[in-house]
Design a protein around this motif. Structure first.
Motif, short mmCIF file in Angstrom:
data_model
loop_
_atom_site.label_atom_id
_atom_site.label_comp_id
_atom_site.label_asym_id
_atom_site.label_seq_id
_atom_site.Cartn_x
_atom_site.Cartn_y
_atom_site.Cartn_z
N ARG A 148 0.82 -1.22 0.00
CA ARG A 148 0.00 0.00 0.00
C ARG A 148 0.85 1.26 0.00
O ARG A 148 0.31 2.36 0.04
CB ARG A 148 -0.93 0.01 1.21
N GLY A 149 2.19 1.10 -0.01
CA GLY A 149 3.06 2.26 -0.08
C GLY A 149 3.45 2.85 1.27
O GLY A 149 4.10 3.90 1.31
N GLN A 150 3.09 2.20 2.37
CA GLN A 150 3.48 2.70 3.68
C GLN A 150 4.85 2.15 4.06
O GLN A 150 5.17 0.98 3.82
CB GLN A 150 2.44 2.29 4.74
N GLU A 151 5.67 3.00 4.70
CA GLU A 151 6.99 2.58 5.18
C GLU A 151 6.84 2.01 6.59
O GLU A 151 6.34 2.69 7.49
CB GLU A 151 7.95 3.77 5.21
N ASP A 195 6.25 8.26 9.41
CA ASP A 195 7.02 9.12 10.33
C ASP A 195 6.65 8.93 11.79
O ASP A 195 7.17 9.64 12.66
CB ASP A 195 6.79 10.59 9.96
N ARG A 196 5.75 8.00 12.09
CA ARG A 196 5.28 7.84 13.47
C ARG A 196 5.87 6.56 14.08
O ARG A 196 5.78 5.48 13.51
CB ARG A 196 3.76 7.77 13.52
N VAL A 197 6.47 6.71 15.26
CA VAL A 197 7.06 5.59 15.99
C VAL A 197 6.11 5.17 17.09
O VAL A 197 5.55 6.00 17.82
CB VAL A 197 8.43 5.97 16.59
N LYS A 198 5.93 3.86 17.23
CA LYS A 198 5.01 3.31 18.23
C LYS A 198 5.74 2.25 19.03
O LYS A 198 6.65 1.57 18.51
CB LYS A 198 3.79 2.68 17.53
N SER A 199 5.38 2.09 20.31
CA SER A 199 5.98 1.04 21.14
C SER A 199 4.89 0.36 21.96
O SER A 199 3.85 0.95 22.26
CB SER A 199 7.04 1.64 22.06
N LYS A 200 5.18 -0.89 22.35
CA LYS A 200 4.26 -1.65 23.19
C LYS A 200 5.08 -2.58 24.06
O LYS A 200 6.07 -3.17 23.59
CB LYS A 200 3.28 -2.44 22.32
N ASP A 256 1.18 -8.82 3.78
CA ASP A 256 -0.11 -9.11 3.14
C ASP A 256 -0.78 -7.86 2.58
O ASP A 256 -1.88 -7.95 1.99
CB ASP A 256 -1.06 -9.77 4.15
N GLY A 257 -0.16 -6.72 2.77
CA GLY A 257 -0.70 -5.50 2.18
C GLY A 257 -1.79 -4.83 2.98
O GLY A 257 -2.57 -4.03 2.43
N GLU A 258 -1.88 -5.16 4.27
CA GLU A 258 -2.92 -4.52 5.09
C GLU A 258 -2.57 -3.06 5.35
O GLU A 258 -1.39 -2.69 5.47
CB GLU A 258 -3.08 -5.25 6.43
N ALA A 259 -3.61 -2.23 5.45
CA ALA A 259 -3.41 -0.81 5.77
C ALA A 259 -3.14 -0.65 7.25
O ALA A 259 -3.80 -1.28 8.09
CB ALA A 259 -4.65 -0.02 5.36
N PHE A 260 -2.16 0.20 7.58
CA PHE A 260 -1.83 0.49 8.98
C PHE A 260 -2.46 1.82 9.38
O PHE A 260 -2.40 2.80 8.63
CB PHE A 260 -0.32 0.54 9.18
N ASP A 261 -3.06 1.83 10.56
CA ASP A 261 -3.67 3.07 11.07
C ASP A 261 -2.57 4.08 11.39
O ASP A 261 -1.59 3.73 12.08
CB ASP A 261 -4.50 2.76 12.32
N CYS A 290 -0.69 2.85 14.57
CA CYS A 290 0.36 2.14 13.85
C CYS A 290 0.12 0.63 13.82
O CYS A 290 1.06 -0.15 13.64
CB CYS A 290 1.74 2.44 14.45
N GLU A 291 -1.11 0.20 14.00
CA GLU A 291 -1.48 -1.20 13.90
C GLU A 291 -2.39 -1.40 12.69
O GLU A 291 -3.00 -0.44 12.21
CB GLU A 291 -2.18 -1.66 15.17
N PRO A 292 -2.46 -2.63 12.18
CA PRO A 292 -3.34 -2.88 11.04
C PRO A 292 -4.78 -2.47 11.36
O PRO A 292 -5.28 -2.71 12.46
CB PRO A 292 -3.23 -4.39 10.83
N VAL A 293 -5.42 -1.87 10.38
CA VAL A 293 -6.79 -1.40 10.59
C VAL A 293 -7.71 -2.56 10.96
O VAL A 293 -8.62 -2.42 11.78
CB VAL A 293 -7.31 -0.70 9.32
N SER A 294 -7.47 -3.74 10.38
CA SER A 294 -8.32 -4.90 10.69
C SER A 294 -8.25 -5.28 12.16
O SER A 294 -9.21 -5.76 12.74
CB SER A 294 -7.92 -6.09 9.82
N TRP A 295 -7.07 -5.06 12.79
CA TRP A 295 -6.95 -5.36 14.21
C TRP A 295 -7.84 -4.44 15.03
O TRP A 295 -8.48 -4.85 16.00
CB TRP A 295 -5.51 -5.20 14.66
#
Length: 499
Positions: free
Chosen positions: A5-8, A32-37, A58-63, A67-72
């Motif tokens: 989808r073109g996201q880094e 440009d957004r860093v996430k931690s858990k 798998d090409g899922e879009a990340f929020d 910064c997690e897959p939208v489906s999650w």
């Protein structure tokens, strides 16, 4: 790595931080957004990293925020959050009463689908009543705004601090909407809403049917949003309870009882009640709904002298073109108490002509001579042109009922609602033999609804049907009489003594 989808997306090895309850930290970047858990063990952190890697491949879009897959995010969305989204999506195009009923029913469903363990661990921050009011009046209620392009949108209401705290608690204990993808879970939720809020016992079958209908639509919206794969309620048929739809003839007033009640309205010691005599009278004489009467204008009256040639002498016509719903500021577009709408189950520009009997024409002339029309032309209004609000006419009606009806009639609930005047009109037309199609046309609904709602009144056809059946039997002859003639006596058997 770059996703299809073109996201880094970039990941760092899990690192351990001492003296923490969850020492293992996973860090990753989406654009440009860093996430931690943080996790308790390294294995848990690595498992989450593998799942994120797989989603990226798998090409899922990340929020962009979590910064997690939208489906999650969708799979974890609570039923409360989804109910808000569902209500907001339908708000603009819904009638005020529909908005109110939908929010009330969804509130019960939301409270039936909560995590009992979380509720026990973190009790509600307010009373049950306060929680219900917060959900209905703020969580599931919106204001209507217009954006720069002229499109009307539903916007959340501003929430007081206490309400925001209650709704945050509801969100924290609400279970995921994804769990409602299972029919057994859905059935349990619906069954849990069966108890009455006030008093003992279960809700009526009609109430339960309406809740299932709302839940079915809500789950279909979840399918459209990709939260659940299919709607478990689609195709499921529940037993319909016909008698719940029918009007009870024992509580519907007849013309003589209506006459007594209207006489009490005329003689009421409350001066304002006289302004409602014609309001009640026209309801009984034409069967118009209170909302339609509230919107009726003087220029929508065709007086008998202006009717076309060949019309019944003395009869006029009313043209119902809209309805004014008295529902409250929470449910209207502009925040006022009353909102104008098209006629029930009709298009915006559709009208319904309603015959006006001679007594109705005389009553309207008296009303206009006595009180005049409102500044905007409405026939029925209170002082200074205010709408005839429901609480005003209900109090006047109840005062008149207690004065005019006997103790037995009051106990049976005769004419308990002003809407019963519409039922009185319908039952009168049925009893005198007016064709069903004409009754349905005047009342503004289908013949099917007429037959279902007023099923108990169609007894005037019984004698005609019996006469037809009598003729069939007479032409054919008896079908059982020849079989029921006395049986022949059996021959006597000689006794042993005679032998």
């Amino acid at each position: 790595m770059k996703t299809p989808r073109g996201q880094e997306v970039e990941f760092w090895e899990p690192r351990k931080r001492e003296n923490r309850s969850k020492p293992w930290e996973l860090r990753w970047r989406v654009d440009d957004r860093v996430k931690s858990k943080s996790f308790k063990t390294k294995a848990l952190a690595q498992n989450r990293e593998k799942a994120l890697h797989a989603a990226a491949r798998d090409g899922e879009a990340f929020d962009p925020v979590t910064c997690e897959p939208v489906s999650w995010l969708r799979s974890a969305e609570t039923f409360f959050a989804h109910a808000i989204a569902f209500t907001q999506a339908r708000w603009v195009d819904s009638a005020p009463k529909t908005r109110s009923n939908r929010s009330e029913m969804l509130m019960r469903l939301i409270l039936a689908h909560v995590d009992a363990k979380k509720v026990k661990k973190t009790p509600a921050p307010a009373s049950d009543l306060a929680v219900r009011r917060a959900i209905v009046n703020y969580g599931l209620s919106f204001t209507v705004a217009e954006n720069a392009s002229g499109q009307r949108t539903a916007e959340p209401r501003k929430r007081p601090a206490e309400v925001a705290r209650i709704l945050a608690w509801v969100e924290s204990v609400s279970r995921p909407v994804a769990e409602l993808g299972d029919l057994d879970t859905v059935t349990d939720v619906v069954d849990a809403t069966g108890a009455k809020l006030v008093g003992k016992g279960r809700c009526s079958p009609t109430t339960m049917r309406n809740r299932r209908k709302i839940l079915r639509a809500c789950l279909q919206h979840a399918v459209a949003r990709g939260i659940i794969a299919s709607n478990p309620l689609m195709g499921v048929r529940f037993q319909q309870t016909r008698k719940e739809l029918a009007v009870n003839p024992h509580t519907t007033p007849d013309l003589e009882q209506v006459q007594r009640i209207l006489g009490a309205v005329v003689a009421s010691p409350v001066a304002r009640d006289r302004r409602l005599v014609a309001f009640f009278g026209i309801a009984a004489l034409t069967g118009m709904r209170p909302g339609e009467l509230r919107a009726l204008r003087a220029d929508e009256v065709t007086w008998p002298q202006h009717m076309p040639k060949g019309s019944r002498p003395g009869w006029g016509r009313l043209t119902a073109s809209s309805s004014r719903a008295d529902i409250g500021e929470l449910w209207t577009d502009d925040g006022g108490r009353v909102q104008a709408r098209e006629l029930k189950q009709r298009g915006e520009d559709e009208v319904r002509p309603i015959p006006l009997p001679p007594e109705g024409a005389a009553l309207l002339r008296w009303h206009l001579d006595e009180f005049g029309a409102a500044p905007d032309g409405r026939l029925f209004s209170l002082e200074e042109g205010d709408d005839v609000h429901g609480d005003v006419y209900r109090r006047a009606w109840e005062r008149a009922r207690k004065t005019a009806l006997t103790d037995d009639e009051l106990t049976r609930g005769v004419g308990k609602r002003v809407y019963d005047l519409r039922h009185c009109h319908a039952s009168t037309l049925i009893n005198v033999g007016v064709p069903t199609t004409e009754i349905a046309r005047r009342l503004g609904h289908s013949v099917e609804v007429l037959l279902t709602t007023y099923v108990h009144w169609f007894t005037h056809l019984e004698d005609e049907a019996n006469a037809l059946i009598d003729q069939v039997f007479a032409d054919h002859g008896p079908i059982t009489g020849h079989l029921l003639s006395p049986a022949p006596e059996p021959p006597e058997t000689p006794s042993s003594e005679a032998q």
